[in-house]
Design an enzyme around this catalytic site. Structure first.
Site: not given
Length: 156
Positions: A89, A112, A120-121
């Protein structure tokens, strides 16, 4: 808006979109696969099947997710994370130009609407921990393992 639900190794994916592009993909533990696939969603269904079979590493789809300008910016950055790679992040926030916006970036990541397609994973904690995933951490772990090509140990 047209929809279809398909069975995946991780549950049932409900896909929504139209000629303007793919709008959302949601995952659920329970559901029922749709018998007929709308013409506008054939390509996304095929590409997702190829992804799960391990023959597709990039999606080539017209995307039309609904979100704020900031969310769109974050989702655009997520699309740049290569298959099989992860980013923290903090790294993502730095790429976006505001290292102090980590909570806002994490919130946009969590909103998302295009599961797997906008990856996003692939965003993890600074210490390498699997953190925050709307579909459940077990799914995030499965996706990352799948993309890194790690096969499960065999007993025999």
């Amino acid at each position: 808006m047209e929809t279809v639900t398909i069975a995946t190794p991780l549950g049932f994916a409900k896909i929504s979109g139209n000629s303007e592009g793919l709008q959302s993909i949601c995952i659920a533990d329970e559901g029922e696969a749709t018998a007929e696939i709308p013409t506008t969603l054939l390509d996304v269904v095929q590409q997702l099947r190829e992804y799960f079979e391990g023959t597709r590493t990039e999606f080539q789809l017209k995307l039309n997710p609904s979100g704020t300008a900031f969310q769109q910016k974050v989702w655009g950055a997520l699309l740049q994370i290569p298959y099989g790679k992860t980013l923290s992040y903090q790294q993502l926030t730095q790429q976006l130009g505001d290292p102090k916006a980590i909570r806002a970036v994490a919130a946009a990541n969590g909103k998302n609407p295009l599961w797997i397609i906008i990856p996003c994973h692939r965003v993890i904690g600074t210490n390498g921990a699997l953190t925050g995933y709307a579909g459940g951490l077990w799914r995030k772990k499965w996706l990352l393992t799948h993309e890194q090509g790690e096969s499960q140990q065999r007993l025999f």
